[in-house]
Design a protein around this motif. Structure first.
Motif, PDB file in Angstrom:
ATOM      1  N   PRO A 259      -1.638  28.930  20.703  1.00  0.00           N
ATOM      2  CA  PRO A 259      -0.229  29.301  20.488  1.00  0.00           C
ATOM      3  C   PRO A 259       0.037  30.775  20.797  1.00  0.00           C
ATOM      4  O   PRO A 259       1.193  31.195  20.844  1.00  0.00           O
ATOM      5  CB  PRO A 259      -0.011  29.001  18.997  1.00  0.00           C
ATOM      6  CG  PRO A 259      -1.379  29.068  18.386  1.00  0.00           C
ATOM      7  CD  PRO A 259      -2.325  28.574  19.439  1.00  0.00           C
ATOM      8  N   LEU A 260      -1.029  31.555  20.997  1.00  0.00           N
ATOM      9  CA  LEU A 260      -0.873  32.978  21.280  1.00  0.00           C
ATOM     10  C   LEU A 260      -0.773  33.286  22.773  1.00  0.00           C
ATOM     11  O   LEU A 260      -0.601  34.450  23.153  1.00  0.00           O
ATOM     12  CB  LEU A 260      -2.066  33.757  20.697  1.00  0.00           C
ATOM     13  CG  LEU A 260      -2.240  33.717  19.181  1.00  0.00           C
ATOM     14  CD1 LEU A 260      -3.528  34.420  18.784  1.00  0.00           C
ATOM     15  CD2 LEU A 260      -1.039  34.349  18.487  1.00  0.00           C
ATOM     16  N   ILE A 261      -0.873  32.266  23.632  1.00  0.00           N
ATOM     17  CA  ILE A 261      -0.947  32.540  25.067  1.00  0.00           C
ATOM     18  C   ILE A 261       0.336  33.168  25.607  1.00  0.00           C
ATOM     19  O   ILE A 261       0.282  34.051  26.484  1.00  0.00           O
ATOM     20  CB  ILE A 261      -1.331  31.271  25.880  1.00  0.00           C
ATOM     21  CG1 ILE A 261      -1.606  31.650  27.336  1.00  0.00           C
ATOM     22  CG2 ILE A 261      -0.282  30.196  25.741  1.00  0.00           C
ATOM     23  CD1 ILE A 261      -2.663  32.691  27.561  1.00  0.00           C
ATOM     24  N   ASP A 262       1.497  32.764  25.100  1.00  0.00           N
ATOM     25  CA  ASP A 262       2.742  33.363  25.592  1.00  0.00           C
ATOM     26  C   ASP A 262       2.810  34.847  25.227  1.00  0.00           C
ATOM     27  O   ASP A 262       3.251  35.675  26.037  1.00  0.00           O
ATOM     28  CB  ASP A 262       3.957  32.628  25.026  1.00  0.00           C
ATOM     29  CG  ASP A 262       4.152  31.264  25.674  1.00  0.00           C
ATOM     30  OD1 ASP A 262       3.611  31.044  26.776  1.00  0.00           O
ATOM     31  OD2 ASP A 262       4.832  30.416  25.071  1.00  0.00           O
ATOM     32  N   LYS A 263       2.349  35.182  24.025  1.00  0.00           N
ATOM     33  CA  LYS A 263       2.319  36.590  23.635  1.00  0.00           C
ATOM     34  C   LYS A 263       1.359  37.367  24.526  1.00  0.00           C
ATOM     35  O   LYS A 263       1.685  38.459  24.996  1.00  0.00           O
ATOM     36  CB  LYS A 263       1.901  36.744  22.173  1.00  0.00           C
ATOM     37  CG  LYS A 263       1.778  38.208  21.749  1.00  0.00           C
ATOM     38  CD  LYS A 263       1.200  38.362  20.359  1.00  0.00           C
ATOM     39  CE  LYS A 263       2.257  38.127  19.322  1.00  0.00           C
ATOM     40  NZ  LYS A 263       1.772  38.478  17.951  1.00  0.00           N
ATOM     41  N   ASN A 264       0.173  36.816  24.774  1.00  0.00           N
ATOM     42  CA  ASN A 264      -0.777  37.520  25.629  1.00  0.00           C
ATOM     43  C   ASN A 264      -0.248  37.700  27.047  1.00  0.00           C
ATOM     44  O   ASN A 264      -0.480  38.724  27.686  1.00  0.00           O
ATOM     45  CB  ASN A 264      -2.123  36.795  25.651  1.00  0.00           C
ATOM     46  CG  ASN A 264      -3.079  37.332  24.596  1.00  0.00           C
ATOM     47  OD1 ASN A 264      -2.651  37.890  23.581  1.00  0.00           O
ATOM     48  ND2 ASN A 264      -4.376  37.174  24.814  1.00  0.00           N
ATOM     49  N   ALA A 265       0.462  36.692  27.542  1.00  0.00           N
ATOM     50  CA  ALA A 265       1.053  36.806  28.884  1.00  0.00           C
ATOM     51  C   ALA A 265       2.073  37.939  28.922  1.00  0.00           C
ATOM     52  O   ALA A 265       2.115  38.731  29.875  1.00  0.00           O
ATOM     53  CB  ALA A 265       1.703  35.484  29.284  1.00  0.00           C
ATOM     54  N   ALA A 266       2.889  38.046  27.879  1.00  0.00           N
ATOM     55  CA  ALA A 266       3.881  39.119  27.798  1.00  0.00           C
ATOM     56  C   ALA A 266       3.191  40.485  27.704  1.00  0.00           C
ATOM     57  O   ALA A 266       3.612  41.456  28.350  1.00  0.00           O
ATOM     58  CB  ALA A 266       4.800  38.906  26.600  1.00  0.00           C
ATOM     59  N   LEU A 267       2.115  40.555  26.932  1.00  0.00           N
ATOM     60  CA  LEU A 267       1.383  41.815  26.784  1.00  0.00           C
ATOM     61  C   LEU A 267       0.713  42.230  28.094  1.00  0.00           C
ATOM     62  O   LEU A 267       0.644  43.422  28.420  1.00  0.00           O
ATOM     63  CB  LEU A 267       0.352  41.693  25.667  1.00  0.00           C
ATOM     64  CG  LEU A 267       0.919  41.574  24.254  1.00  0.00           C
ATOM     65  CD1 LEU A 267      -0.200  41.285  23.248  1.00  0.00           C
ATOM     66  CD2 LEU A 267       1.672  42.838  23.847  1.00  0.00           C
ATOM     67  N   THR A 268       0.224  41.252  28.847  1.00  0.00           N
ATOM     68  CA  THR A 268      -0.338  41.557  30.165  1.00  0.00           C
ATOM     69  C   THR A 268       0.706  42.227  31.040  1.00  0.00           C
ATOM     70  O   THR A 268       0.464  43.271  31.656  1.00  0.00           O
ATOM     71  CB  THR A 268      -0.820  40.273  30.861  1.00  0.00           C
ATOM     72  OG1 THR A 268      -1.892  39.694  30.113  1.00  0.00           O
ATOM     73  CG2 THR A 268      -1.294  40.549  32.281  1.00  0.00           C
ATOM     74  N   GLU A 269       1.884  41.641  31.075  1.00  0.00           N
ATOM     75  CA  GLU A 269       2.946  42.163  31.928  1.00  0.00           C
ATOM     76  C   GLU A 269       3.367  43.559  31.480  1.00  0.00           C
ATOM     77  O   GLU A 269       3.598  44.457  32.311  1.00  0.00           O
ATOM     78  CB  GLU A 269       4.141  41.212  31.885  1.00  0.00           C
ATOM     79  CG  GLU A 269       5.052  41.293  33.071  1.00  0.00           C
ATOM     80  CD  GLU A 269       4.438  40.764  34.355  1.00  0.00           C
ATOM     81  OE1 GLU A 269       4.325  41.564  35.312  1.00  0.00           O
ATOM     82  OE2 GLU A 269       4.090  39.578  34.420  1.00  0.00           O
ATOM     83  N   MET A 270       3.448  43.778  30.179  1.00  0.00           N
ATOM     84  CA  MET A 270       3.845  45.082  29.669  1.00  0.00           C
ATOM     85  C   MET A 270       2.812  46.155  30.019  1.00  0.00           C
ATOM     86  O   MET A 270       3.158  47.275  30.388  1.00  0.00           O
ATOM     87  CB  MET A 270       4.039  45.022  28.154  1.00  0.00           C
ATOM     88  CG  MET A 270       5.272  44.257  27.731  1.00  0.00           C
ATOM     89  SD  MET A 270       5.471  44.136  25.935  1.00  0.00           S
ATOM     90  CE  MET A 270       5.886  45.817  25.539  1.00  0.00           C
TER      91      MET A 270
END
Length: 302
Positions: free
Chosen positions: A56-67
């Motif tokens: 469930p944390l993958i969307d957050k990690n994807a956003a953090l990658t982009e940031m």
């Protein structure tokens, strides 16, 4: 970068940064990155899903990658003083640097514990590579290849690691293969950028800035007899104006020197190794193609 991702990143910004102008800058910078068609978050997501992950944390990690990649891009533009139309280059430099700090703070505050150490080590490697690129210490092809392995290869590894780290009990051999695969893609992409830069004769091109990329090192090594002006410019015997007054001759020599073919050969070795590693991974055919489309395609080496 899709709207759902922008919304996730905007929520993070709203949670941490309430000063109105800072909040606005951060969101403007995100929108600018969206318009570029960046796919770093997709690389994180795809890596996770092809490995069978469903965190469930993958969307957050994807956003953090982009940031994080956005923060690195802003710093890179400030250091190189190029891409002058970007909003972070149009605002006061202090505001742009504060935005970078903001993205870093949000990353540190939100990155899951399972991801933090491995991601941090890869980002540190990339910073070391960037410093080597800035400090003028590159003298040989070995120096240059070491630098791009760190600077560019580590960023692809980072994007993949942000997805891998959320897959429980991932076999070490699979993780190592995917890690090497990402590094090969990053290096191949940087070599492609080096070649594209050769056609530029503007103030911030690699040649004008006396950078030593792989094709330029090739010309510096082999050009003394046929086109000595490159060596003379790099040695300070010619001014930029004197050197670039020979622009037509320079472009002809770039084409005739063999530096393009040589760099393409080196690049092809990394692409071939990447394809070999991808073929060996236990993904479905569909998963392999999806990963290739997103990673190779995002780096323009498909």
């Amino acid at each position: 970068m899709n709207e759902a991702l922008i919304d996730d990143m905007s929520r993070l910004i709203d949670d941490y940064f309430t000063e109105p102008d800072l909040n606005r800058y951060l969101k403007v910078f995100l929108r600018e990155k969206q318009e570029e068609g960046t796919r770093w978050a997709e690389i994180t997501r795809c890596t996770h899903h092809v490995l069978g992950g469903n965190s469930p944390l993958i969307d957050k990690n994807a956003a953090l990658t982009e940031m994080m990649i956005l923060a690195i891009d802003i710093v890179d533009d400030i250091q190189d003083q190029d891409n002058h139309s970007k909003p972070w280059m149009l605002c006061p430099i202090g505001h742009a640097l504060n935005a970078v700090c903001s993205f870093l703070v949000a990353f540190i505050a939100e990155v899951p514990a399972a991801t933090a150490q491995s991601a941090g080590r890869l980002l540190a490697l990339s910073v070391n590579g960037q410093q080597k690129d800035l400090n003028g210490s590159i003298a040989t092809e070995a120096d240059y290849m070491e630098m791009i392995h760190k600077k560019s290869g580590s960023l692809l590894r980072f994007a993949c690691q942000m997805g891998m780290s959320l897959v429980p009990e991932l076999p070490k051999d699979i993780a190592a293969q995917l890690d090497e695969l990402a590094e090969c893609i990053g290096v191949a992409a940087q070599l492609d950028n080096d070649l594209k830069d050769l056609s530029k004769m503007e103030s911030k091109s690699d040649l004008m800035c006396k950078k030593r990329t792989l094709p330029i090192l090739f010309m510096l090594r082999d050009g003394l007899a046929e086109f000595p002006y490159i060596n003379q410019y790099y040695d300070g015997e010619l001014t930029a104006e004197q050197f670039f007054s020979r622009k037509a001759e320079l472009l002809e020599y770039v084409e005739a020197s063999g530096c393009i073919e040589y760099t393409r050969i080196v690049q092809s070795l990394y692409i071939e190794r990447a394809e070999e590693l991808l073929d060996a991974l236990p993904f479905s055919s569909e998963g392999k193609q999806q990963f290739k489309n997103i990673t190779f395609g995002a780096q323009n080496i498909a």
